[in-house]
Design an enzyme around this catalytic site. Structure first.
Site, PDB file in Angstrom:
ATOM      1  N   ILE A 159      -2.401   5.954  -0.559  1.00  0.00           N
ATOM      2  CA  ILE A 159      -3.486   5.497  -1.433  1.00  0.00           C
ATOM      3  C   ILE A 159      -3.628   3.985  -1.342  1.00  0.00           C
ATOM      4  O   ILE A 159      -4.744   3.466  -1.209  1.00  0.00           O
ATOM      5  CB  ILE A 159      -3.255   5.966  -2.885  1.00  0.00           C
ATOM      6  CG1 ILE A 159      -3.448   7.490  -2.969  1.00  0.00           C
ATOM      7  CG2 ILE A 159      -4.198   5.244  -3.849  1.00  0.00           C
ATOM      8  CD1 ILE A 159      -3.037   8.107  -4.285  1.00  0.00           C
TER       9      ILE A 159
ATOM     10  N   SER B  80      -5.235   3.076   1.941  1.00  0.00           N
ATOM     11  CA  SER B  80      -6.658   3.428   1.968  1.00  0.00           C
ATOM     12  C   SER B  80      -7.493   2.579   1.016  1.00  0.00           C
ATOM     13  O   SER B  80      -8.647   2.298   1.294  1.00  0.00           O
ATOM     14  CB  SER B  80      -6.827   4.904   1.616  1.00  0.00           C
ATOM     15  OG  SER B  80      -6.137   5.699   2.556  1.00  0.00           O
ATOM     16  N   GLU B  81      -6.902   2.183  -0.103  1.00  0.00           N
ATOM     17  CA  GLU B  81      -7.653   1.423  -1.105  1.00  0.00           C
ATOM     18  C   GLU B  81      -7.727  -0.067  -0.798  1.00  0.00           C
ATOM     19  O   GLU B  81      -8.790  -0.668  -0.899  1.00  0.00           O
ATOM     20  CB  GLU B  81      -7.024   1.620  -2.495  1.00  0.00           C
ATOM     21  CG  GLU B  81      -7.281   2.970  -3.116  1.00  0.00           C
ATOM     22  CD  GLU B  81      -8.699   3.139  -3.650  1.00  0.00           C
ATOM     23  OE1 GLU B  81      -9.583   2.308  -3.359  1.00  0.00           O
ATOM     24  OE2 GLU B  81      -8.933   4.122  -4.348  1.00  0.00           O
ATOM     25  N   SER B  82      -6.579  -0.674  -0.462  1.00  0.00           N
ATOM     26  CA  SER B  82      -6.554  -2.140  -0.346  1.00  0.00           C
ATOM     27  C   SER B  82      -5.879  -2.660   0.909  1.00  0.00           C
ATOM     28  O   SER B  82      -5.809  -3.867   1.098  1.00  0.00           O
ATOM     29  CB  SER B  82      -5.819  -2.725  -1.548  1.00  0.00           C
ATOM     30  OG  SER B  82      -4.435  -2.394  -1.471  1.00  0.00           O
TER      31      SER B  82
END
Length: 187
Positions: free
Chosen positions: A55, A58-60
């Site tokens: 996560i 994928s997010e940051s």
């Protein structure tokens, strides 16, 4: 015969070098940062640390100062309203500034993804979709198709569809690249 042996040995050495180079490159693409915080909170909360890594990737891309166009903040790209709600549930003080703190962000984000996993009865795919698109949207999709789960190909939001695919690809890569990074991974 001697030539063939030399060629085979050279090929084996080349393959060994290539494999190391290949993993070196993959670890640059899929870095593992903040592993102590990930380990601590995934264990404390009971969520797979490799999912947290995926996560965050994928997010940051492990940028603790990331801010999205929609105002999501930090490593796990938490919206201030979601982070405030999670902080209340965890009975910890909330501040917008703390969202840039990796430890704080990972704690709140880990709790939130675990909440979503529980909400969707262990369906990680739905939890990841809701992490991106929100509970309301995912519940609406499920209601429209009259089922309790959804295939990735059925996710109607293009961004969420891609997000779920990225998270699961990253999840598999983190497990392969860092098999001994975390002690407890049986969630």
């Amino acid at each position: 015969m001697k030539k063939k042996v030399i060629i085979i040995v050279l090929l084996l050495v080349l393959l060994l070098f290539f494999e190391r180079f290949y993993f070196f490159v993959l670890k640059q693409i899929y870095p593992l940062k903040f592993s102590e915080s990930i380990s601590k909170y995934s264990s404390e909360i009971g969520v797979d640390p490799y999912l947290i890594c995926a996560i965050i990737k994928s997010e940051s891309n492990f940028n603790q100062h990331a801010v999205s166009r929609k105002g999501a903040v930090g490593l796990m790209q938490l919206s201030p309203s979601t982070a405030k709600w999670v902080a209340q549930k965890l009975k910890v003080q909330y501040s917008d500034e703390n969202l840039y703190n990796p430890d704080y962000n990972i704690k709140l984000g880990s709790w939130y993804i675990k909440y979503l996993i529980n909400y969707y009865n262990g369906d990680i795919k739905l939890a990841v979709a809701a992490y991106n698109a929100g509970l309301t949207n995912v519940d609406k999709w499920l209601s429209n198709i009259k089922r309790y789960t959804i295939e990735v190909t059925e996710i109607p939001f293009k961004e969420t569809n891609h997000f779920v695919r990225r998270v699961f690809k990253s999840y598999e890569m983190y497990k392969k690249l860092y098999p001994k990074a975390f002690k407890h991974t049986d969630y």
